[in-house]
Design a protein around this motif. Sequence first.
Motif, PDB file in Angstrom:
ATOM      1  N   ASP A  38       1.025 -29.839 -10.540  1.00 23.33           N
ATOM      2  CA  ASP A  38       0.969 -30.366 -11.988  1.00 23.33           C
ATOM      3  C   ASP A  38      -0.626 -30.665 -12.178  1.00 23.33           C
ATOM      4  OD1 ASP A  38       3.464 -29.925 -12.031  1.00 23.33           O
ATOM      5  OD2 ASP A  38       4.016 -31.946 -12.855  1.00 23.33           O
TER       6      ASP A  38
ATOM      7  N   LYS B  86       8.004 -36.627 -24.109  1.00 22.00           N
ATOM      8  CA  LYS B  86       7.597 -35.555 -23.514  1.00 22.00           C
ATOM      9  C   LYS B  86       7.125 -34.614 -24.895  1.00 22.00           C
ATOM     10  CE  LYS B  86      10.270 -32.120 -22.079  1.00 22.00           C
ATOM     11  NZ  LYS B  86      11.175 -31.272 -21.096  1.00 22.00           N
TER      12      LYS B  86
ATOM     13  N   THR C 275       5.941 -30.742 -25.901  1.00 17.35           N
ATOM     14  CA  THR C 275       5.654 -29.331 -25.418  1.00 17.35           C
ATOM     15  C   THR C 275       4.728 -28.671 -26.484  1.00 17.35           C
ATOM     16  OG1 THR C 275       7.604 -28.783 -24.571  1.00 17.35           O
ATOM     17  CG2 THR C 275       6.917 -27.006 -25.240  1.00 17.35           C
ATOM     18  N   THR C 276       3.363 -28.297 -25.964  1.00 17.73           N
ATOM     19  CA  THR C 276       2.176 -27.871 -26.852  1.00 17.73           C
ATOM     20  C   THR C 276       1.825 -26.499 -26.424  1.00 17.73           C
ATOM     21  OG1 THR C 276       0.243 -28.679 -27.678  1.00 17.73           O
ATOM     22  CG2 THR C 276       0.622 -29.049 -25.743  1.00 17.73           C
TER      23      THR C 276
ATOM     24  N   TRP D  63       1.672 -22.206 -22.516  1.00 21.58           N
ATOM     25  CA  TRP D  63       2.649 -23.737 -23.069  1.00 21.58           C
ATOM     26  C   TRP D  63       2.598 -24.544 -21.985  1.00 21.58           C
ATOM     27  CZ3 TRP D  63       4.893 -24.288 -27.659  1.00 21.58           C
ATOM     28  CH2 TRP D  63       4.993 -23.113 -28.716  1.00 21.58           C
TER      29      TRP D  63
ATOM     30  N   ASP E  94       4.214 -28.355 -20.727  1.00 22.25           N
ATOM     31  CA  ASP E  94       5.110 -29.957 -21.080  1.00 22.25           C
ATOM     32  C   ASP E  94       4.227 -30.793 -20.664  1.00 22.25           C
ATOM     33  OD1 ASP E  94       7.341 -28.774 -22.201  1.00 22.25           O
ATOM     34  OD2 ASP E  94       8.493 -28.846 -20.427  1.00 22.25           O
TER      35      ASP E  94
ATOM     36  N   PHE F 206       0.956 -32.769 -16.689  1.00 20.12           N
ATOM     37  CA  PHE F 206       1.195 -31.709 -17.703  1.00 20.12           C
ATOM     38  C   PHE F 206       1.643 -30.452 -16.798  1.00 20.12           C
ATOM     39  CE2 PHE F 206      -3.271 -32.423 -17.597  1.00 20.12           C
ATOM     40  CZ  PHE F 206      -3.821 -31.176 -17.416  1.00 20.12           C
TER      41      PHE F 206
ATOM     42  N   VAL G 157       4.886 -24.238 -18.584  1.00 18.61           N
ATOM     43  CA  VAL G 157       6.194 -23.725 -18.976  1.00 18.61           C
ATOM     44  C   VAL G 157       6.215 -22.585 -19.563  1.00 18.61           C
ATOM     45  CG1 VAL G 157       7.190 -26.216 -18.754  1.00 18.61           C
ATOM     46  CG2 VAL G 157       6.246 -25.160 -21.010  1.00 18.61           C
TER      47      VAL G 157
ATOM     48  N   LYS H 175       9.172 -20.623 -21.251  1.00 22.15           N
ATOM     49  CA  LYS H 175       9.273 -20.792 -22.812  1.00 22.15           C
ATOM     50  C   LYS H 175       9.452 -19.074 -22.876  1.00 22.15           C
ATOM     51  CE  LYS H 175       8.342 -22.837 -26.707  1.00 22.15           C
ATOM     52  NZ  LYS H 175       9.244 -23.738 -27.342  1.00 22.15           N
TER      53      LYS H 175
END
Length: 631
Positions: A313, A357, A359-360, A367, A369, A385, A388, A392
């Motif tokens: 991560d 959380k 998601t961007t 993408w 999280d 972060f 994902v 997605k």
Amino acid sequence: MGVMSDNRVENADDGFARAVLASSPNAVVALDRDLSVLVWNPAAERLFGWTCDDMIGRRAPLVPEELVVEHNAVLERVRTGGPVSLRTKRLRSDGSLVDVGVDMSALRSEAGALLGYVSVYHSLENDSAARDRGARRARLVRRLTDVVGDINAELELSPVLDRIAGSLTELTGADAGGFVLIEDDRLRLVSTHGLPDRLWGATADLHTSLVGKLLRTGKTVLLETGDQTVLDDLIWSELPGLHTIALGVAAVGGRPYGALYALFAERKAGHIELELLELLAGHAGIALANAMAYQDAVRQRAHERAVVDASADGIAVLDGMGFVRQWNPAAEELTGVRADEVIGARPPFPLPAPGEKLTTQLPCGRWLDVVSAEINETAEIVVDFRDVTRAKELEEAKDLFLATTSHELRTPITVVQGFASTLDARWDKLSDVERRSAVRTIAERAQALGQLMDHLLLGARAGAEELKVQVESFDLGERVRAATLGMPVLSDRHRVEVDIPRDLPLVDGDALATDILLGQLLENAFKYSPDGGLIRVLAWAESDHVVLVVDDEGVGIAPDDRERVFERFVQADSGDRRRFGGVGLGLYIARSLARAQGGEVTAHSRPGGGTRMRFILGIAPAYIGSDTPNR
């Protein structure tokens, strides 16, 4: 004689105690735990010049500033060990110094709880020898103060041990010295001064050593003099002429941690040397505790850093203002932003509230999280972060798959329902030809539904890695000819050419799985060349495998999509489902079937336009090494 009441006994005891204190030729001073005076007898008034009324309830200003470090070390020794006797200097009320001998012990309750300290002083002013010793001791104590400061300035454990061993010989005048660690029931020599380097790391049994003897006495120092056979066998033989060993226990956290050895071969050791050793041992325990705490902090920090750096991560640490202070390698990889670019700046994505959380999507399309947590003690924010994008995309693909599947199912079901309703309502009014045509249409649509269900079932089994194949030798050329038989008449816009050598070697695989795979490749060739053109099927032997290709002159596949088309629920372009239909499982099933039997399917651009699908299978063992045609 009558028996006195308890109160009379207590009063008699108190009166007796006061009489003893008043008659004592030595100054008796008792302090509570906060070092405030509890007892100040008449001899203390005579020796120091302050009256009892002056001192009771306040701190006695007896200790000169240069001896404060020594005094604190003695108090620590008394608190954790036993009584301590020393010669020192104390202040009088007129500001002059008096040489005194002091015996200091702990004042404890019946239950053993520390209540304070008791010191018994006597003047040494009339003893010239004592004055000389006191002067020498004072010099050494002043030097001890410098040594203690030097030791405490070092935080690494190994240098601290080396400085302790070196200071030991300087202060005591010993010919050599060392420091041993107590490790369960063993001693290990970890620092030496004046001894051969080869002794470093030597061990001895704790119980039979002088350290063990000292611990059993409950004291903190020991002076051992005698013949060599009774001296500690860890080090005695390495110092010729050794006649005396002085050692003191260094405690960390109230427990024995190690011991200092002072070895005397040429010089003599006495009470001053033993006293200085005891003081140094007390300070050594404090320095070791500091060094160990520092080492633990460094080790913990290194451990945390290693965990952060090894994390898959992305992890960032922000200060209270929201600026990045730490940015691990995974964060660089996920965002494409190097640490030196983001340190001191804000992270390249929005942050959620702590505990939530977010998601961007990054500008590059990835993408993330993102979660965050605040460290209350430092006001820092830790941000975690992870990528994902795949999840997605799969989520979007599944949504599109459901919508497309619903559409694919609705069309044949609507036709079947319509023709069945017509037959039911108008059976007698329809001609035999009309009825047969309606039934044929229902059959065709039912067959299409069955094929769709087969694709869905195969796709599910492939995703769960549950495809079952039976590998055996079979004729791939025969399967290709059977699969393409009759295809030229299926479309008036397409031409089909099959070029399969008659002597193509047998392959190892599953014939039924290969039939399904070939059908999918040929179906795609027709579907994705809507304007017609040549569909060509070729095969040849190459090394230890057979290569089969299906060429078309259709819309082709973009280079970036050549792998994506083999994923579930994916077609080459987002508009392909609307244009060509299907649920995006065909090529996924084809590759899964190929790999299940040890082969592979890949997509390529065809020279001049269109697509080439390449399928390989291993040659049957009986044919490997024989003369096989190449292409």
